[in-house]
Design a protein around this motif. Structure first.
Motif, PDB file in Angstrom:
ATOM      1  N   ARG A 178     -20.287 -18.430  58.037  1.00 19.48           N
ATOM      2  CA  ARG A 178     -19.698 -19.579  58.576  1.00 19.48           C
ATOM      3  C   ARG A 178     -20.247 -20.706  59.032  1.00 19.48           C
ATOM      4  NH1 ARG A 178     -15.680 -19.976  63.494  1.00 19.48           N
ATOM      5  NH2 ARG A 178     -16.659 -21.514  64.737  1.00 19.48           N
ATOM      6  N   ALA A 179     -21.882 -20.518  59.393  1.00 17.32           N
ATOM      7  CA  ALA A 179     -22.330 -21.813  59.645  1.00 17.32           C
ATOM      8  C   ALA A 179     -23.572 -22.219  58.832  1.00 17.32           C
ATOM      9  CB  ALA A 179     -23.214 -21.540  61.207  1.00 17.32           C
ATOM     10  N   GLY A 180     -23.847 -21.391  57.608  1.00 12.26           N
ATOM     11  CA  GLY A 180     -24.759 -22.072  56.613  1.00 12.26           C
ATOM     12  C   GLY A 180     -24.265 -22.996  55.709  1.00 12.26           C
ATOM     13  N   ARG A 181     -25.052 -22.714  54.644  1.00 13.75           N
ATOM     14  CA  ARG A 181     -24.451 -23.763  53.489  1.00 13.75           C
ATOM     15  C   ARG A 181     -22.788 -23.567  53.190  1.00 13.75           C
ATOM     16  NH1 ARG A 181     -29.762 -24.266  49.719  1.00 13.75           N
ATOM     17  NH2 ARG A 181     -31.035 -25.052  51.005  1.00 13.75           N
ATOM     18  N   ALA A 182     -22.080 -24.686  52.796  1.00 13.74           N
ATOM     19  CA  ALA A 182     -20.857 -24.310  52.472  1.00 13.74           C
ATOM     20  C   ALA A 182     -20.758 -24.271  50.942  1.00 13.74           C
ATOM     21  CB  ALA A 182     -20.133 -25.834  52.885  1.00 13.74           C
ATOM     22  N   ASP A 183     -21.375 -23.229  50.569  1.00 14.41           N
ATOM     23  CA  ASP A 183     -21.354 -22.811  49.183  1.00 14.41           C
ATOM     24  C   ASP A 183     -20.812 -21.461  48.766  1.00 14.41           C
ATOM     25  OD1 ASP A 183     -23.527 -21.339  50.212  1.00 14.41           O
ATOM     26  OD2 ASP A 183     -24.996 -22.073  48.883  1.00 14.41           O
ATOM     27  N   LYS A 184     -19.928 -20.957  49.916  1.00 13.86           N
ATOM     28  CA  LYS A 184     -19.675 -19.374  49.541  1.00 13.86           C
ATOM     29  C   LYS A 184     -17.961 -19.582  49.452  1.00 13.86           C
ATOM     30  CE  LYS A 184     -23.825 -18.411  51.924  1.00 13.86           C
ATOM     31  NZ  LYS A 184     -24.077 -19.918  52.228  1.00 13.86           N
ATOM     32  N   LEU A 185     -17.598 -18.528  48.831  1.00 10.60           N
ATOM     33  CA  LEU A 185     -16.189 -18.049  48.861  1.00 10.60           C
ATOM     34  C   LEU A 185     -16.658 -16.748  49.326  1.00 10.60           C
ATOM     35  CD1 LEU A 185     -13.125 -17.272  48.277  1.00 10.60           C
ATOM     36  CD2 LEU A 185     -14.065 -16.760  45.803  1.00 10.60           C
ATOM     37  N   VAL A 186     -15.670 -16.281  50.570  1.00 12.64           N
ATOM     38  CA  VAL A 186     -15.793 -14.795  50.766  1.00 12.64           C
ATOM     39  C   VAL A 186     -14.505 -14.047  50.543  1.00 12.64           C
ATOM     40  CG1 VAL A 186     -15.562 -13.261  52.830  1.00 12.64           C
ATOM     41  CG2 VAL A 186     -17.328 -15.366  53.065  1.00 12.64           C
ATOM     42  N   LEU A 196     -22.066 -12.826  58.677  1.00 13.50           N
ATOM     43  CA  LEU A 196     -21.125 -13.830  59.073  1.00 13.50           C
ATOM     44  C   LEU A 196     -21.460 -14.903  59.548  1.00 13.50           C
ATOM     45  CD1 LEU A 196     -17.941 -14.503  59.088  1.00 13.50           C
ATOM     46  CD2 LEU A 196     -17.766 -13.299  61.474  1.00 13.50           C
ATOM     47  N   GLN A 197     -22.696 -15.230  60.280  1.00 11.19           N
ATOM     48  CA  GLN A 197     -23.287 -15.999  60.714  1.00 11.19           C
ATOM     49  C   GLN A 197     -23.751 -17.271  59.663  1.00 11.19           C
ATOM     50  OE1 GLN A 197     -24.082 -17.163  63.947  1.00 11.19           O
ATOM     51  NE2 GLN A 197     -24.793 -18.920  63.201  1.00 11.19           N
ATOM     52  N   LEU A 198     -24.268 -16.507  58.550  1.00 11.92           N
ATOM     53  CA  LEU A 198     -24.506 -17.332  57.405  1.00 11.92           C
ATOM     54  C   LEU A 198     -23.147 -17.961  56.752  1.00 11.92           C
ATOM     55  CD1 LEU A 198     -26.464 -18.246  55.197  1.00 11.92           C
ATOM     56  CD2 LEU A 198     -26.146 -16.440  53.944  1.00 11.92           C
ATOM     57  N   VAL A 256     -12.825 -19.870  40.028  1.00 16.38           N
ATOM     58  CA  VAL A 256     -13.263 -20.762  39.191  1.00 16.38           C
ATOM     59  C   VAL A 256     -13.192 -22.177  39.760  1.00 16.38           C
ATOM     60  CG1 VAL A 256     -13.044 -21.727  37.075  1.00 16.38           C
ATOM     61  CG2 VAL A 256     -12.832 -19.134  37.117  1.00 16.38           C
ATOM     62  N   ALA A 257     -11.827 -22.217  40.329  1.00 17.86           N
ATOM     63  CA  ALA A 257     -11.714 -23.607  41.087  1.00 17.86           C
ATOM     64  C   ALA A 257     -12.627 -23.777  42.285  1.00 17.86           C
ATOM     65  CB  ALA A 257     -10.088 -23.673  41.538  1.00 17.86           C
ATOM     66  N   LEU A 258     -12.944 -22.918  42.970  1.00 13.94           N
ATOM     67  CA  LEU A 258     -13.804 -22.997  44.060  1.00 13.94           C
ATOM     68  C   LEU A 258     -15.361 -23.078  43.800  1.00 13.94           C
ATOM     69  CD1 LEU A 258     -12.350 -20.377  46.747  1.00 13.94           C
ATOM     70  CD2 LEU A 258     -12.333 -22.868  46.818  1.00 13.94           C
ATOM     71  N   GLU A 259     -15.627 -22.611  42.525  1.00 11.91           N
ATOM     72  CA  GLU A 259     -17.052 -22.694  42.008  1.00 11.91           C
ATOM     73  C   GLU A 259     -17.186 -23.852  41.396  1.00 11.91           C
ATOM     74  OE1 GLU A 259     -19.730 -21.592  38.066  1.00 11.91           O
ATOM     75  OE2 GLU A 259     -17.966 -20.479  38.326  1.00 11.91           O
ATOM     76  N   ASP A 260     -16.164 -24.613  40.923  1.00 11.08           N
ATOM     77  CA  ASP A 260     -16.124 -26.061  40.372  1.00 11.08           C
ATOM     78  C   ASP A 260     -16.217 -27.088  41.700  1.00 11.08           C
ATOM     79  OD1 ASP A 260     -15.856 -25.287  37.766  1.00 11.08           O
ATOM     80  OD2 ASP A 260     -13.809 -25.649  37.751  1.00 11.08           O
ATOM     81  N   ARG A 261     -15.815 -26.687  42.782  1.00 13.11           N
ATOM     82  CA  ARG A 261     -15.953 -27.285  44.131  1.00 13.11           C
ATOM     83  C   ARG A 261     -17.244 -27.072  44.695  1.00 13.11           C
ATOM     84  NH1 ARG A 261     -11.469 -27.249  41.862  1.00 13.11           N
ATOM     85  NH2 ARG A 261      -9.853 -28.928  42.012  1.00 13.11           N
ATOM     86  N   GLY A 262     -17.939 -26.221  44.210  1.00  9.63           N
ATOM     87  CA  GLY A 262     -19.366 -26.068  45.127  1.00  9.63           C
ATOM     88  C   GLY A 262     -19.649 -24.445  45.599  1.00  9.63           C
ATOM     89  N   ALA A 263     -18.480 -23.787  45.571  1.00 11.50           N
ATOM     90  CA  ALA A 263     -18.757 -22.543  46.087  1.00 11.50           C
ATOM     91  C   ALA A 263     -19.214 -21.578  45.133  1.00 11.50           C
ATOM     92  CB  ALA A 263     -17.141 -21.876  46.464  1.00 11.50           C
ATOM     93  N   THR A 264     -20.409 -21.635  45.058  1.00  8.75           N
ATOM     94  CA  THR A 264     -21.313 -21.068  43.829  1.00  8.75           C
ATOM     95  C   THR A 264     -21.817 -19.567  44.099  1.00  8.75           C
ATOM     96  OG1 THR A 264     -23.291 -21.841  44.553  1.00  8.75           O
ATOM     97  CG2 THR A 264     -22.086 -22.947  42.826  1.00  8.75           C
ATOM     98  N   ILE A 265     -21.458 -19.113  45.354  1.00  8.67           N
ATOM     99  CA  ILE A 265     -21.619 -17.666  45.819  1.00  8.67           C
ATOM    100  C   ILE A 265     -20.272 -16.839  46.142  1.00  8.67           C
ATOM    101  CG2 ILE A 265     -22.817 -16.163  47.634  1.00  8.67           C
ATOM    102  CD1 ILE A 265     -24.979 -18.713  47.895  1.00  8.67           C
ATOM    103  N   ASN A 266     -20.205 -15.689  45.857  1.00  7.61           N
ATOM    104  CA  ASN A 266     -19.092 -15.015  46.168  1.00  7.61           C
ATOM    105  C   ASN A 266     -19.347 -13.688  46.777  1.00  7.61           C
ATOM    106  OD1 ASN A 266     -16.896 -13.441  46.116  1.00  7.61           O
ATOM    107  ND2 ASN A 266     -16.014 -14.112  44.153  1.00  7.61           N
ATOM    108  N   ALA A 267     -19.129 -13.983  47.968  1.00 12.41           N
ATOM    109  CA  ALA A 267     -19.487 -12.589  49.186  1.00 12.41           C
ATOM    110  C   ALA A 267     -18.063 -11.734  49.147  1.00 12.41           C
ATOM    111  CB  ALA A 267     -19.817 -13.033  50.595  1.00 12.41           C
ATOM    112  N   PHE A 268     -18.529 -10.523  48.401  1.00 10.55           N
ATOM    113  CA  PHE A 268     -17.445  -9.958  48.164  1.00 10.55           C
ATOM    114  C   PHE A 268     -17.680  -8.494  49.208  1.00 10.55           C
ATOM    115  CE2 PHE A 268     -14.916  -6.398  46.093  1.00 10.55           C
ATOM    116  CZ  PHE A 268     -13.913  -7.178  45.435  1.00 10.55           C
TER     117      PHE A 268
END
Length: 432
Positions: free
Chosen positions: A301-309, A297-299, A241-253
């Motif tokens: 690491r180097a794509g938009r900074a909107d992900k939590l892995v 992983l390419q995305l 939740v804290a990361l979503e609030d800060r822009g990590a709107t994608i969760n790669a599981f």
């Protein structure tokens, strides 16, 4: 279950969570925990799911499936929460990694036909699951399966177990044909029902350790505490939740285990259907380590900074030594083990993300056994419920899903409603 959130801190990642912000968040976790415990104590809708480890009776499930305990294959007919939990459990713990558990959770005619052509219906058990007993996809597939069994000279009523609510077509059919029947637990949404008869019938038929599974879940339930620093499930939910609030709107599981690949699918439904409301919610993306680190992983690491892995791994793995080979370029593999290689791949992927300042969380269980999986299922459910409390959404409802179901039913029935008019008024721009 253990959760490592170090690589999600602001000192390691952007977006990331400051340690001071984590301390402030912990006060909200304590209040949310109090609400969750009150809901559990009162058996409120949804919160009752967190009581399943105590409520579920494994003996009743084993007794119900006794007439089909000789089955070589289980064919589950259900959709969404009526199938995903069961497949997750049998793939993780089954004697053949789920190969002897087939699932019809879609109405793709080609897929249904292929499954029915490949299975020996005479030695199969049919597990049909629907709370309402009216789910269109489930009932349509069940009718197709029934006809296929009749055409094969198999008495489907002797090979079928029903899990459904107190009333409805399936309940009536079970009564009329004296079918083994188990109840869908009251107050538990389908996506939270893996640790009930909804998710455990195929496991029971295939001889999986239900007692160990529920014991692991009870251990996780006993570990719920009013602090994210004392409760792995809460640590995960609060950090997400804290990361979503800060822009990590994608969760790669990303599980690093083939047997846990369906777990990622189960998690995706849990997270999306529970938390995707009011403009909130992380979009779950499914990946498999190490396979998908060679592409996705390419995305990340180097794509938009909107992900939590989210990495998931069992600490214990079976041994499989890599043979020695007389080639200098492959000398680094000599004497290693496939499990060691897989774990090294995980750590390398984790480090790759950290070096680029991208957040990740690692979730671990000691072993991929019944206790470990029970603990993991419960821990993620608790994480999801906590996340719902922290984001103030109605965690246990799914109005968008229900709208789509109603629209399909209205269209199939030929009824003119506001929903069917929306279907008919679809905007079109054809490009041939």
């Amino acid at each position: 279950m253990e959760v490592d959130i170090g690589n999600a801190l602001a000192e390691a990642a952007d977006p990331g969570v400051d340690r001071s912000a984590l301390e402030e968040l912990d006060e909200r976790v304590a209040a949310a925990h109090e609400r969750i415990e009150r809901g559990r104590a009162d058996g409120e809708f949804g919160y009752a799911a967190l009581n399943l480890p105590e409520r579920t009776d494994p003996d009743a499930i084993r007794e119900a499936v006794a007439p089909v305990a000789d089955a070589e294959t289980v064919l589950t007919v259900g959709i969404g929460g009526s199938a995903l939990g069961a497949r997750t459990i049998t793939t993780a713990l089954g004697p053949d990694a789920g190969a002897n558990h087939l699932v019809l959770d879609n109405v793709d005619p080609e897929h249904v036909r292929r499954v029915l052509d490949d299975v020996d219906l005479g030695s199969a058990a049919v597990n049909v699951v629907s709370r309402s007993g009216t789910t269109a996809e489930t009932l349509a597939n069940f009718l197709v399966v029934r006809e296929a069994m009749e055409e094969a000279g198999v008495d489907w009523s002797e090979r079928t177990v029903v899990t459904t609510g107190e009333s409805g077509p399936l309940a009536e059919l079970a009564t009329e044909r004296d079918l083994p029947r188990l109840a869908v637990p009251e107050g538990v949404p389908g996506r939270f029902s893996a640790l009930s008869s909804v998710g455990l019938v195929p496991a029971a038929i295939l001889g999986i350790d239900l007692d160990g599974l529920l014991a692991g879940a009870r251990e996780a339930a006993d570990g719920l505490a009013p602090s994210l620093f004392d409760c792995p499930g809460y640590a995960y939910g609060a950090t997400a939740v804290a990361l979503e609030d800060r822009g990590a709107t994608i969760n790669a599981f990303m599980p690093y285990s083939e047997r846990l690949e369906p777990f990622a699918e189960w998690f995706a439904q849990l997270w999306a259907e529970s938390l995707g409301k009011d403009g909130r919610g992380q979009t779950p993306a499914r990946a498999l380590g190490a396979t998908d680190q060679h592409s996705q992983l390419q995305l990340y690491r180097a794509g938009r900074a909107d992900k939590l892995v989210t990495f998931l791994r069992p600490r214990e793995r079976p041994e499989q030594r890599v043979p020695d080979v007389e080639h200098d370029d492959l000398a680094y593999l000599a004497g290693t083990d496939l499990g060691e290689l897989l774990d090294t791949e995980l750590r390398a992927t984790e480090a790759s993300l950290a070096e680029a300042g991208r957040p990740s969380v690692r979730v671990e269980v000691d072993a991929l056994d019944a206790r470990g999986l029970g603990e993991l299922l419960y821990g993620m459910e608790a994480a999801c419920v906590l996340a719902g409390e922290l984001t103030d959404v109605e965690t246990f409802t799914q109005p968008a899903v229900e709208w789509g179901k109603a629209a399909a039913r209205d269209a199939l029935a030929g009824e003119s409603t506001e929903r069917t008019r929306t279907l008919e008024e679809k905007s079109e721009l054809h490009v041939d």
